[in-house]
Design an enzyme around this catalytic site. Structure first.
Site, PDB file in Angstrom:
ATOM      1  N   CYS A 161      60.478  59.023  18.461  1.00  0.00           N
ATOM      2  CA  CYS A 161      60.601  60.016  17.378  1.00  0.00           C
ATOM      3  C   CYS A 161      60.284  61.425  17.841  1.00  0.00           C
ATOM      4  O   CYS A 161      60.611  62.392  17.144  1.00  0.00           O
ATOM      5  CB  CYS A 161      59.684  59.641  16.218  1.00  0.00           C
ATOM      6  SG  CYS A 161      60.239  58.167  15.387  1.00  0.00           S
TER       7      CYS A 161
HETATM    8  N1  CO8 Z   1      58.510  45.104  -0.741  1.00  0.00           N
HETATM    9  C1  CO8 Z   1      57.447  44.767  -1.508  1.00  0.00           C
HETATM   10  N2  CO8 Z   1      56.194  44.621  -1.017  1.00  0.00           N
HETATM   11  C2  CO8 Z   1      56.034  44.818   0.311  1.00  0.00           C
HETATM   12  C3  CO8 Z   1      57.105  45.166   1.158  1.00  0.00           C
HETATM   13  C4  CO8 Z   1      58.383  45.304   0.583  1.00  0.00           C
HETATM   14  N3  CO8 Z   1      59.454  45.647   1.307  1.00  0.00           N
HETATM   15  N4  CO8 Z   1      56.641  45.313   2.414  1.00  0.00           N
HETATM   16  C5  CO8 Z   1      55.322  45.068   2.373  1.00  0.00           C
HETATM   17  N5  CO8 Z   1      54.945  44.755   1.099  1.00  0.00           N
HETATM   18  C6  CO8 Z   1      53.607  44.401   0.600  1.00  0.00           C
HETATM   19  C7  CO8 Z   1      52.775  43.741   1.662  1.00  0.00           C
HETATM   20  O1  CO8 Z   1      53.005  42.357   1.673  1.00  0.00           O
HETATM   21  C8  CO8 Z   1      51.365  44.098   1.206  1.00  0.00           C
HETATM   22  O2  CO8 Z   1      50.994  43.214   0.183  1.00  0.00           O
HETATM   23  P1  CO8 Z   1      49.454  42.716   0.070  1.00  0.00           P
HETATM   24  O3  CO8 Z   1      48.663  43.971  -0.190  1.00  0.00           O
HETATM   25  O4  CO8 Z   1      49.503  41.759  -1.075  1.00  0.00           O
HETATM   26  O5  CO8 Z   1      49.125  42.106   1.389  1.00  0.00           O
HETATM   27  C9  CO8 Z   1      51.524  45.470   0.573  1.00  0.00           C
HETATM   28  O6  CO8 Z   1      52.921  45.605   0.257  1.00  0.00           O
HETATM   29  C10 CO8 Z   1      51.127  46.605   1.479  1.00  0.00           C
HETATM   30  O7  CO8 Z   1      51.767  46.446   2.769  1.00  0.00           O
HETATM   31  P2  CO8 Z   1      51.543  47.440   3.955  1.00  0.00           P
HETATM   32  O8  CO8 Z   1      50.076  47.578   4.204  1.00  0.00           O
HETATM   33  O9  CO8 Z   1      52.402  47.031   5.102  1.00  0.00           O
HETATM   34  O10 CO8 Z   1      52.155  48.763   3.314  1.00  0.00           O
HETATM   35  P3  CO8 Z   1      51.815  50.269   3.608  1.00  0.00           P
HETATM   36  O11 CO8 Z   1      51.252  50.874   2.389  1.00  0.00           O
HETATM   37  O12 CO8 Z   1      51.075  50.469   4.895  1.00  0.00           O
HETATM   38  O13 CO8 Z   1      53.278  50.899   3.799  1.00  0.00           O
HETATM   39  C11 CO8 Z   1      54.680  51.633   5.625  1.00  0.00           C
HETATM   40  C12 CO8 Z   1      54.116  50.445   4.843  1.00  0.00           C
HETATM   41  C13 CO8 Z   1      55.579  52.420   4.661  1.00  0.00           C
HETATM   42  C14 CO8 Z   1      55.485  51.116   6.785  1.00  0.00           C
HETATM   43  C15 CO8 Z   1      53.538  52.548   6.118  1.00  0.00           C
HETATM   44  O14 CO8 Z   1      52.545  51.808   6.751  1.00  0.00           O
HETATM   45  C16 CO8 Z   1      53.993  53.627   7.078  1.00  0.00           C
HETATM   46  O15 CO8 Z   1      54.910  54.378   6.832  1.00  0.00           O
HETATM   47  N6  CO8 Z   1      53.299  53.742   8.225  1.00  0.00           N
HETATM   48  C17 CO8 Z   1      53.637  54.746   9.243  1.00  0.00           C
HETATM   49  C18 CO8 Z   1      54.798  54.255   9.970  1.00  0.00           C
HETATM   50  C19 CO8 Z   1      55.336  55.217  10.972  1.00  0.00           C
HETATM   51  O16 CO8 Z   1      55.221  56.431  10.893  1.00  0.00           O
HETATM   52  N7  CO8 Z   1      55.985  54.688  11.935  1.00  0.00           N
HETATM   53  C20 CO8 Z   1      56.602  55.492  12.927  1.00  0.00           C
HETATM   54  C21 CO8 Z   1      57.793  54.787  13.327  1.00  0.00           C
HETATM   55  S1  CO8 Z   1      58.909  55.879  13.996  1.00  0.00           S
HETATM   56  C22 CO8 Z   1      58.916  55.811  15.715  1.00  0.00           C
HETATM   57  O17 CO8 Z   1      58.275  56.522  16.430  1.00  0.00           O
HETATM   58  C23 CO8 Z   1      59.781  54.792  16.272  1.00  0.00           C
HETATM   59  C24 CO8 Z   1      60.982  55.437  16.859  1.00  0.00           C
HETATM   60  C25 CO8 Z   1      61.967  54.451  17.206  1.00  0.00           C
HETATM   61  C26 CO8 Z   1      63.088  54.423  16.217  1.00  0.00           C
HETATM   62  C27 CO8 Z   1      63.430  53.018  15.892  1.00  0.00           C
HETATM   63  C28 CO8 Z   1      64.651  52.929  14.991  1.00  0.00           C
HETATM   64  C29 CO8 Z   1      64.879  51.548  14.410  1.00  0.00           C
END
Ligand code: CO8
Length: 375
Positions: free
Chosen positions: A161
């Site tokens: 990224c």
């Molecule tokens: N629908 C409904 N519920 C869900 C879903 C869903 N899709 N997914 C998870 N849940 C539930 C989970 O089961 C969990 O339930 P429980 O509390 O009962 O266990 C609850 O929701 C909370 O889950 P999470 O803790 O996983 O949710 P978060 O609040 O942490 O949100 C995010 C998830 C949005 C992914 C968040 O953690 C986030 O954005 N983190 C930062 C991510 C980030 O910036 N990543 C960078 C990646 S980019 C990069 O550098 C890669 C480059 C390469 C590119 C690749 C291209 C493909």
């Protein structure tokens, strides 16, 4: 003898290519949930006796609340939304046709070139800075250079990224050292190609797009003086993609989702926010920029809550509407291109002397800061 003046790098123009299809959260979730229902029905016996866990449905409300994403642009929507396929369908092209990633980059570069007053012949370097090249060689950048009829040299670089800011810093250094008069940096991203659309935790995160930036040494009115650039990396396995040409040498074969994007989203959130905020503040201090006086932040677009937190830490208050630009609502995370889309689409109202920050962060971990001032 007089020492020749060191050229001051400026961002002279930017460009954007937006793919033809858009997918809303509802459409994406409906395809995902159809896949889940089918999987659970087909595996009912194994689920009933506890051999496998049932898959859980996704939710459009969760996606918007957790990430800020409402929709994303993609190069192909039909394959992604077909519960039996769930990946983009992008037919391989013959070698005598332009490849799809280069085509997107050329479209963004053409947009930037059309906005630039300078002569094309000044461009002596093309850098293709993106998360995933569609092939190892020949470099995507050389194909872009060839298609646009540019001279000089071209190469690819991948810092996930953060690729765009690493590319801008490299270009700025080429300008300062006199290597060339102008550099074209392109960031084509087909993130849908390496996203696991069957993974509930991440199926909503990414979109496709391409951006372009022209960096020169001519301080013309309307351009953006680069006040300073800084890069940082710190190893982490929390965002990872193990796809590569050694997969075929592994006796166990290519496997499934572990050769696509995987992340520990919570850990990324917790570790990257302080790392990036501190980096921005330290860089600002070292080059004499008051972070509280920045007119705009054009941050990497991964998650709205991350950007809100970084925005508050950098500006020292709640950002006013529009100060901390958000485009991830309609583009999702477009990896390297996110901060450049933000910059490209929200800088028209700057007066000469006003300052802003382009900043990216992501896998590696990696982060890059580029402070700019309108000329
Ligand atoms: N629908 C409904 N519920 C869900 C879903 C869903 N899709 N997914 C998870 N849940 C539930 C989970 O089961 C969990 O339930 P429980 O509390 O009962 O266990 C609850 O929701 C909370 O889950 P999470 O803790 O996983 O949710 P978060 O609040 O942490 O949100 C995010 C998830 C949005 C992914 C968040 O953690 C986030 O954005 N983190 C930062 C991510 C980030 O910036 N990543 C960078 C990646 S980019 C990069 O550098 C890669 C480059 C390469 C590119 C690749 C291209 C493909």
């Amino acid at each position: 003898m007089e020492t020749p003046a060191v050229p001051q790098p400026v961002i002279a123009a930017t460009g954007l290519y937006v793919p033809p299809h858009s997918i809303s959260n509802r459409e994406l979730v409906s395809a995902f949930n159809a896949f889940v229902e089918r999987f659970n029905a087909e595996n009912a016996a194994a689920i009933a006796d506890g051999r496998i866990a049932p898959l859980l449905p996704s939710s459009a409300e969760f996606i918007e609340k957790a990430s800020g994403i409402k929709s994303r642009h993609v190069m192909d929507k039909t394959g992604i939304l077909d519960p039996a396929i769930m990946r983009p369908i992008l037919p391989e092209r013959p070698n005598d046709q332009i490849s799809i990633l280069a085509e997107m980059a050329v479209a963004a570069a053409t947009d930037a070139l059309n906005r630039w007053a300078g002569p094309k012949n000044d461009i002596g370097a093309v850098i293709c800075a993106a998360s995933n090249m569609q092939r190892p060689y020949p470099a995507m950048a050389i194909e872009v250079q060839n298609t646009l009829g540019l001279g000089g040299f071209a190469f690819d670089m991948n810092v996930a990224c953060s690729s765009a800011t690493f590319g801008i810093k490299t270009a700025a250094d080429f300008i300062s050292s006199g290597s060339t008069k102008a550099v074209l940096v392109v960031n084509p991203e087909i993130c849908s190609g390496h996203l696991n659309f069957r993974d509930r935790d991440s199926h909503f995160i990414f979109g496709d797009v391409a951006t372009a930036v022209i960096i020169t040494g001519s301080e013309t009115a309307g351009a953006w003086r680069i006040l300073g650039t800084r890069l940082k990396t710190q190893f982490s396995n929390n965002i990872r993609n193990n796809f590569g040409f050694l997969n075929r040498a592994a006796p166990e074969g290519i496997g499934k989702s572990d050769k696509l994007f995987v992340q520990e989203g919570r850990k990324v959130f917790k570790e990257v926010v302080p790392m990036v905020s501190e980096m921005i503040l330290a860089h600002a201090r070292d080059i004499g920029v008051d972070p509280h006086a920045l007119k705009r932040l054009w941050l990497h677009q991964a998650n709205i809550n991350m950007n809100d937190m970084i925005g508050r830490k950098v500006l020292g208050r709640d950002p006013r509407p529009g100060e901390n630009v958000i485009i991830l609502d309609t583009f999702a995370n477009t990896s390297s291109a996110g901060s450049i889309i933000a910059f490209h689409t929200a800088n028209d109202d700057f007066a000469a002397g006003e300052r802003g920050l382009i900043c990216s962060f992501g896998a590696g971990y990696s982060a890059g800061t580029v402070f700019v001032e309108k000329l």
